[in-house]
Scaffold this motif. Structure first.
Motif, PDB file in Angstrom:
ATOM      1  N   LYS A   3      -5.140  -3.107  -3.757  1.00 18.60           N
ATOM      2  CA  LYS A   3      -4.852  -4.397  -4.387  1.00 18.60           C
ATOM      3  C   LYS A   3      -4.438  -4.154  -5.831  1.00 18.60           C
ATOM      4  N   TYR A   7       3.533  -6.633  -4.528  1.00 12.76           N
ATOM      5  CA  TYR A   7       3.971  -6.306  -3.176  1.00 12.76           C
ATOM      6  C   TYR A   7       5.234  -7.088  -2.851  1.00 12.76           C
ATOM      7  N   VAL A   9       6.937  -8.892  -0.360  1.00 13.81           N
ATOM      8  CA  VAL A   9       6.430  -9.479   0.886  1.00 13.81           C
ATOM      9  C   VAL A   9       7.519 -10.037   1.785  1.00 13.81           C
ATOM     10  N   CYS A  24       0.147  -9.761   4.242  1.00 10.21           N
ATOM     11  CA  CYS A  24       0.034  -8.506   3.507  1.00 10.21           C
ATOM     12  C   CYS A  24      -1.436  -8.250   3.216  1.00 10.21           C
ATOM     13  N   TRP A 109       8.488 -10.650  -4.609  1.00  9.69           N
ATOM     14  CA  TRP A 109       7.311  -9.861  -4.934  1.00  9.69           C
ATOM     15  C   TRP A 109       6.159 -10.796  -5.310  1.00  9.69           C
ATOM     16  N   ASN A 226       3.329   0.920  -2.013  1.00 10.59           N
ATOM     17  CA  ASN A 226       3.696   1.060  -0.598  1.00 10.59           C
ATOM     18  C   ASN A 226       5.173   1.315  -0.355  1.00 10.59           C
ATOM     19  N   TYR A 244       9.880  -0.592   2.390  1.00  5.95           N
ATOM     20  CA  TYR A 244       8.728  -1.367   1.941  1.00  5.95           C
ATOM     21  C   TYR A 244       7.747  -1.435   3.113  1.00  5.95           C
ATOM     22  N   ILE A 246       4.701  -2.780   4.468  1.00  7.97           N
ATOM     23  CA  ILE A 246       3.811  -3.912   4.207  1.00  7.97           C
ATOM     24  C   ILE A 246       2.641  -3.869   5.186  1.00  7.97           C
TER      25      ILE A 246
END
Length: 378
Positions: A3, A7, A9, A24, A109, A226, A244, A246
Motif C-alpha cells: 500500500k 496504482y 487502476v 486493486c 492512477w 507493480n 501494469y 494489478i
C-alpha cells in the motif's frame, strides 16, 4: 501486496461519465469521470447497507447508491439521504473512503494509502507516452497468479529461450552475459544482451532490410509498486512495453499492457502489434500460473538465485524494506466478518489522517469490536 503507492487502476479511455468498478489490492473501488473531466475514486461500498456504488447511477457529478439512493460527492461525503424527512441532517459517519486520483500516461492512477501528499512515492516517468515518434496500443488480460510472480516473469531474461523459443528467445544461445543493475529508490533496470532470431511476418520483412546484429540490447526494469518495463531495441526501431500488474487478490492479477513503437506507426499496424504482444504473453501464462509457491517467499534464501536473477533479487530486497516500514497490506488492513467468516481488504484513505474527528467514522469493525451508536446529525 504493498500500500501507500499510486496504482494505475484503469486505462483513461475506459473511464467515462458513468460508474465503473475497478479492483486493486483485494478491494473494490468505483471510479467515474465528472463533467469537468476529472476522475473520482471511492471505495465501492455504501456505508449504509453495503450496496455496490458501481451498480448505481450518477446524479450530476454525484454517485447514487442503487439500494437506498444515498448520494455521495467525489470526496466521499454523503450529501443526500432520500429516506430522511425534510429538515433532518446527515450523520457525520455517512461517508466512504475517497482516494486521490491523477491521470497520466493514458492511465487513471489512484493513491491507495493514507500518506500525506508530500510523503507519497512518485508516479513513474514514462517519456514515450508524450513522444510523437511513438504510437501506443493497449491490451489486458487476467492471470490466475500472484502479481509479484507476473512482475518477476517480465524482468527475468533467462526464461526467454525456453518459454518463448524462437518467437523471442534463442534456444541455441541461452547464456545471459553478466549485467549491471541501476537502482534508485523506487525503481531498478538493467541492459541485457540477448540473441533473439529475426521476427517473422511484417516485422521480419523490415528487419531483413537491416544488418543483423549479433546481440540485441533489451532493457528490463521494475517500478514500484507493480510496473515492469521491457524495452527491445530492434534493428528497425524500439518496442517498449509497460506492464501494469494489478493485484485483484493474492491469487489473481489483472495485467494491463501499454506497448509503444516508433516504427510502423500508422493505425493500420496496431492490430499486428497487439497480436505479437498477446502471443508472447500467452506463452508465459501456463508457466507463471503453475509456479509454486504461489506467493513470493518473504525469505530471500527460500529460493535459489544466480547472477541472471539480479533484478528480481533487487526487487525482493527493496520489498522487504517496505514491509519493515509497515507498507505491506496486512493486519489493520484486513477485517473479518461475523457470519459467514470472511475476510476483506480495506485500505485507509488520506481523509482519515487529514481529519482526526472522522478517523474512525467509517472504519470497518472486526468481529467482537464495538462502537457507540451513530446517532443522528447535529
Amino acid at each position: 501486496m504493498l500500500k501507500n503507492f499510486w496504482y494505475a487502476v484503469e486505462f483513461s479511455h475506459a473511464v467515462q461519465h458513468r460508474p465503473r468498478k475497478v479492483t486493486c489490492l483485494g478491494q473494490d473501488f468505483v471510479v467515474w469521470r465528472r463533467r469537468d473531466g476529472q476522475v473520482a475514486c471511492l471505495s465501492d461500498l455504501c456505508v449504509h447497507r453495503g450496496g455496490a456504488l458501481s451498480m448505481g447511477t450518477l446524479t450530476d457529478d454525484r454517485i447514487t447508491c442503487p439500494y437506498h439512493g444515498w448520494e455521495y460527492e467525489g470526496d466521499g461525503a454523503c450529501v443526500k439521504i432520500p429516506a430522511n424527512p425534510p429538515g433532518r441532517g446527515i450523520p457525520k459517519k455517512a461517508r466512504v473512503d475517497a482516494y486521490p486520483v491523477v491521470e497520466r500516461y493514458g492511465m487513471v492512477w489512484a493513491f491507495l494509502g493514507d500518506l500525506p501528499e508530500q510523503e507519497r512515492p512518485p508516479i513513474p516517468h514514462i517519456p514515450e507516452h508524450d513522444d510523437p515518434a511513438f504510437r501506443a496500443v493497449y491490451w489486458e488480460t487476467t492471470v490466475e497468479a500472484n502479481y509479484e510472480r507476473t512482475m518477476e516473469n517480465v524482468v527475468d531474461a533467462a526464461h526467454t529461450p525456453f518459454v518463448h523459443g524462437t518467437a523471442f528467445g534463442n534456444p541455441d544461445k541461452p547464456e545471459i552475459p553478466d549485467f549491471e543493475v541501476t537502482q534508485k529508490e523506487w525503481q531498478a533496470e538493467a541492459d541485457i544482451l540477448l540473441s533473439p532470431p529475426l521476427p517473422k511476418g511484417l516485422w521480419g520483412a523490415l528487419a531483413r532490410r537491416r544488418p543483423r546484429p549479433e546481440h540485441v540490447v533489451v532493457t528490463n526494469g521494475w517500478y514500484l509498486p507493480n510496473i515492469v518495463k521491457l524495452h527491445v531495441r530492434l534493428p528497425f526501431g524500439d518496442l517498449i512495453l509497460y506492464d501494469y500488474n494489478i493485484p485483484l487478490s493474492q491469487e489473481r492479477t489483472l495485467v494491463k499492457i501499454v506497448g509503444y513503437r516508433n516504427f510502423f506507426t500508422g493505425k493500420w499496424a496496431d492490430g499486428n502489434a497487439v497480436k505479437r504482444i498477446q502471443k508472447i504473453f500467452e506463452q508465459d501464462r501456463p508457466v507463471v500460473e503453475s509456479q509454486r509457491p504461489e506467493l513470493l517467499p518473504f525469505d530471500l534464501a527460500a529460493e535459489l538465485h544466480i547472477r541472471s536473477d539480479a533484478l528480481q533479487v533487487a526487487y525482493r530486497r527493496r520489498r522487504q524494506q517496505l514491509i519493515d516500514q509497515g507498507w505491506w497490506v496486512d493486519g489493520d488492513d484486513i477485517v473479518t466478518g461475523d457470519v459467514p467468516r470472511r475476510q476483506a481488504t480495506v485500505i485507509a484513505s488520506p481523509a482519515r489522517r487529514d481529519n482526526p474527528d472522522l478517523a474512525r467514522a467509517w472504519v470497518h469493525k472486526a468481529r467482537g469490536e464495538r462502537d457507540e451508536p451513530a446517532g443522528s446529525a447535529e
